[in-house]
Scaffold this motif. Sequence first.
Motif, PDB file in Angstrom:
ATOM      1  N   ASP A 130       0.838  -1.201   0.000  1.00  0.00           N
ATOM      2  CA  ASP A 130       0.000   0.000   0.000  1.00  0.00           C
ATOM      3  C   ASP A 130       0.874   1.252   0.000  1.00  0.00           C
ATOM      4  N   CYS A 141      -3.034   6.606   0.008  1.00  0.00           N
ATOM      5  CA  CYS A 141      -2.192   5.519  -0.492  1.00  0.00           C
ATOM      6  C   CYS A 141      -2.748   4.968  -1.802  1.00  0.00           C
ATOM      7  N   GLY A 143      -3.852   2.115  -2.406  1.00  0.00           N
ATOM      8  CA  GLY A 143      -5.024   1.275  -2.201  1.00  0.00           C
ATOM      9  C   GLY A 143      -6.341   1.991  -2.422  1.00  0.00           C
ATOM     10  N   ILE A 174      -4.689  -5.219   0.492  1.00  0.00           N
ATOM     11  CA  ILE A 174      -4.049  -3.903   0.376  1.00  0.00           C
ATOM     12  C   ILE A 174      -3.202  -3.664   1.630  1.00  0.00           C
ATOM     13  N   GLY A 175      -1.916  -3.602   1.443  1.00  0.00           N
ATOM     14  CA  GLY A 175      -1.016  -3.509   2.588  1.00  0.00           C
ATOM     15  C   GLY A 175      -0.810  -4.833   3.288  1.00  0.00           C
ATOM     16  N   SER A 363      -6.780   4.663   4.273  1.00  0.00           N
ATOM     17  CA  SER A 363      -6.684   3.623   3.252  1.00  0.00           C
ATOM     18  C   SER A 363      -7.691   2.524   3.564  1.00  0.00           C
ATOM     19  N   GLY A 365      -6.850  -0.392   3.295  1.00  0.00           N
ATOM     20  CA  GLY A 365      -5.997  -1.489   3.711  1.00  0.00           C
ATOM     21  C   GLY A 365      -6.020  -1.750   5.203  1.00  0.00           C
ATOM     22  N   SER A 368      -2.324  -0.867   6.488  1.00  0.00           N
ATOM     23  CA  SER A 368      -1.644   0.231   5.818  1.00  0.00           C
ATOM     24  C   SER A 368      -0.827   1.029   6.827  1.00  0.00           C
TER      25      SER A 368
END
Length: 448
Positions: A130, A141, A143, A174-175, A363, A365, A368
């Motif tokens: 991310d 980010c 994401g 994500i991340g 984010s 994520g 993240s």
Amino acid sequence: MTGRNAGPAVREDDGVLAWGRVHRGRHRVAAPAWPGDLAAAARASAGDTSTLARGFGRSYGDSGLNLGAGLLDMTGLDRAIAFDRATGVLRADAGLSLDAVLRLAVPAGWFLPVTPGTKFVSLGGAVANDVHGKNHHVAGCIGRHVRRMGLWRSDRGLVECGPDSGSELFAATIGGLGLTGVMAWVELALIPVASSAMAVENERFEGLDDFFRLSDEGIDWPYTVAWVDTLASGARLGRGVFSRGRHAAAGPLMPHRPGGPAVPVTAPGFLLNRWTVGAFNRLYYARPGSAFRGEQPYDPFFYPLDRLRGWNRLYGPRGFYQWQGVVPPAAAREATRTLLERVARSGEASFLAVLKNFGGLESPGLLSFPAAGTTLALDFPNRGARTLALLADLDRVVAEAGGRLYPAKDGRLPAAEFRRGYPAWQDLEKLRDPMLMSSFWRRVSQGE
């Protein structure tokens, strides 16, 4: 060579390195050449242990390694599957590099919505970490700009997920450091640009208070970042060069040129020390470009280090540690000052020191790294125990301020400190693909 009948080839490789060159070791590597090879290559590389998808190996620590087990080299899966030049939506193999994305997108009037400090990373790696960039305060980010992705999981096969379907898996990926499945493809929304040039202003500042003032004044600029002289102390503590930029309003749409010089051999370990870095810092601070206003191509603005291929060899045979933390706004001034004081007092020289304020855009994520506040990124040649002692000291400052550290940069973060900074780590563990593992995750989740 990968063959449909013989199955994917697997090689034993003793020389797999993290970008920081501290972490290295033996892996069982498979490299799929076609999307249809992905499942077989993943299983072949895993054997009876585990595997991990890896792009161009730009993670500094051990998050991109799986020492003693499998690695899946994704760089051969590098197709642009579909690109809508009217909307800027790109669907591409996860092994496609950001370098290739820019070559495709810039001539059509599009640009990456978020980019880290190197273009030599894969789309999958960018999403798995991310990544953030100089525009975090306005764009968040990467994401936030992912529309959908395809994941191969050992227990479910190929699945699609996005913010509106499969959202739990989407958020964990994500991340998620490549642990929730092997990313097969990513669909990303690009941003429109009218020129490949950047309008840039660079300004010297004399201390940390000036950095925060310039950050507040530059809030309307989409891209901001600062280089800081970590050897400066006293009244000059935190002096540096503040850079802000935006895409030019008009001009040609030309992608960057390839090439550039390379570091041919690993430099001697004494090359980067307090005196050589101090001399560089004085020259960098005083150079004419530190007070520049005008236009420049996007490549040197976003990716200055990419102009010197293999720059990580400058740190010598023992490699180097990257460290990056973020502290919340309420503690930012005091904590950042303390961090810089500790570095200056230590005598350890950070060659690439970057300071930036993150924005408050969250984010999707699960793990993240960025959060509202101030982030400081540092690098230190590996001097053994004294370097590790300094990094542990910096960890404590961040923890006391209520911040956290960046897994993509880490190679020695204690498990307890990771878990404190990322309390949702157990939610990721529940969604981890049972075939996937990394040296980093083994260390922070299992305490190994």
